[in-house]
Design an enzyme around this catalytic site. Sequence first.
Site, PDB file in Angstrom:
ATOM      1  N   PRO A   2       0.833  -1.202   0.000  1.00  0.00           N
ATOM      2  CA  PRO A   2       0.000   0.000   0.000  1.00  0.00           C
ATOM      3  C   PRO A   2       0.869   1.252   0.000  1.00  0.00           C
ATOM      4  CG  PRO A   2      -0.795  -1.590   1.604  1.00  0.00           C
ATOM      5  CD  PRO A   2       0.526  -2.099   1.116  1.00  0.00           C
ATOM      6  N   GLU A   3       0.548   2.184  -0.887  1.00  0.00           N
ATOM      7  CA  GLU A   3       1.281   3.441  -0.963  1.00  0.00           C
ATOM      8  C   GLU A   3       0.422   4.553  -0.358  1.00  0.00           C
ATOM      9  OE1 GLU A   3       3.022   4.079  -4.847  1.00  0.00           O
ATOM     10  OE2 GLU A   3       3.128   1.932  -5.212  1.00  0.00           O
ATOM     11  N   HIS A  93      -4.075 -15.543   9.994  1.00  0.00           N
ATOM     12  CA  HIS A  93      -3.094 -14.470   9.783  1.00  0.00           C
ATOM     13  C   HIS A  93      -3.477 -13.174  10.501  1.00  0.00           C
ATOM     14  CE1 HIS A  93      -1.269 -17.138   6.901  1.00  0.00           C
ATOM     15  NE2 HIS A  93      -2.299 -17.064   6.084  1.00  0.00           N
ATOM     16  N   ARG A 112       2.149 -11.893   5.319  1.00  0.00           N
ATOM     17  CA  ARG A 112       3.617 -12.009   5.271  1.00  0.00           C
ATOM     18  C   ARG A 112       4.304 -11.654   6.583  1.00  0.00           C
ATOM     19  NH1 ARG A 112       5.823 -10.396  -0.724  1.00  0.00           N
ATOM     20  NH2 ARG A 112       4.081 -11.214  -1.945  1.00  0.00           N
TER      21      ARG A 112
END
Length: 274
Positions: A2-3, A93, A112
């Site tokens: 995400p930016e 997760h 991740r």
Amino acid sequence: MPELPEVETIKNTLKQLVIHKTIEDVTIQWPKIIKRPGDTAAFRMDLLGQSILNIHRRGKFLLFELDDYTLVSHLRMEGKYSVHQKEEKVKKHTHVIFTFTDQTELRYNDVRKFGTMHLFPKGMELTESPLNKLGPDPFDEAFTLDYFYQKLQHTNRLIKAVLLDQSVVAGLGNIYVDETLFKAGILPTRRADTLSKKETAAIRSQAIATITNAVAKGGSTIRSYVNSQGNMGMFQLELYVYGQENKPCKDCGCEIVKMKVAGRGTHVCLHCQK
């Protein structure tokens, strides 16, 4: 990852969902996400009884403003926040759960496990890592043409590498750097110190315009990004070069080429970008 537009969208949706809620409990399933303090028990105890007063953004970081602390969160590649009723099943997760006194929960999910959380006494968050070396946002008053031009003139790195450097300008990542350079008509392989002030001004203005448009569209849904309410961004429908390899350029019809620049997959139109 995400930016800036995606993180801005997450911030705005979370503000609708968790502002003024008070933390009753914190469950930490993956301790390595907690970077400050190093003791997860202290992290939990510091947060108990704290209310979320506001949520801010610096670059790609979310800042949860609490009564006495600021929680700095970076989503990295796959981090996501979502709000649930306490009785709802916890998804795989999910690594950190903030339970509120109204029996709703803010859950942090990260496939991740690259995301990070730093908890600072309020007012200290900008004086230490990870925020103390961030450059200005494209939206900041400090991101002036003179500031940007001087930064470029003092480095012989490729312009793409400079734009990805969060100490120069915060919030830009691979997607929006590729789009910015395309719209500015500049090849990502240009050395920064060879750019004229006019070319620098074009990059700056296109970065601001691209980010502004992406925020308005809710960001880009690339891979698995969704906002905090599970909605997808729509800016990916307006991408000119990123992810468009082997397709015709929307401006000139030439084929979009993918190459590696500054260690990142990079998309260009060799006709439109000089």
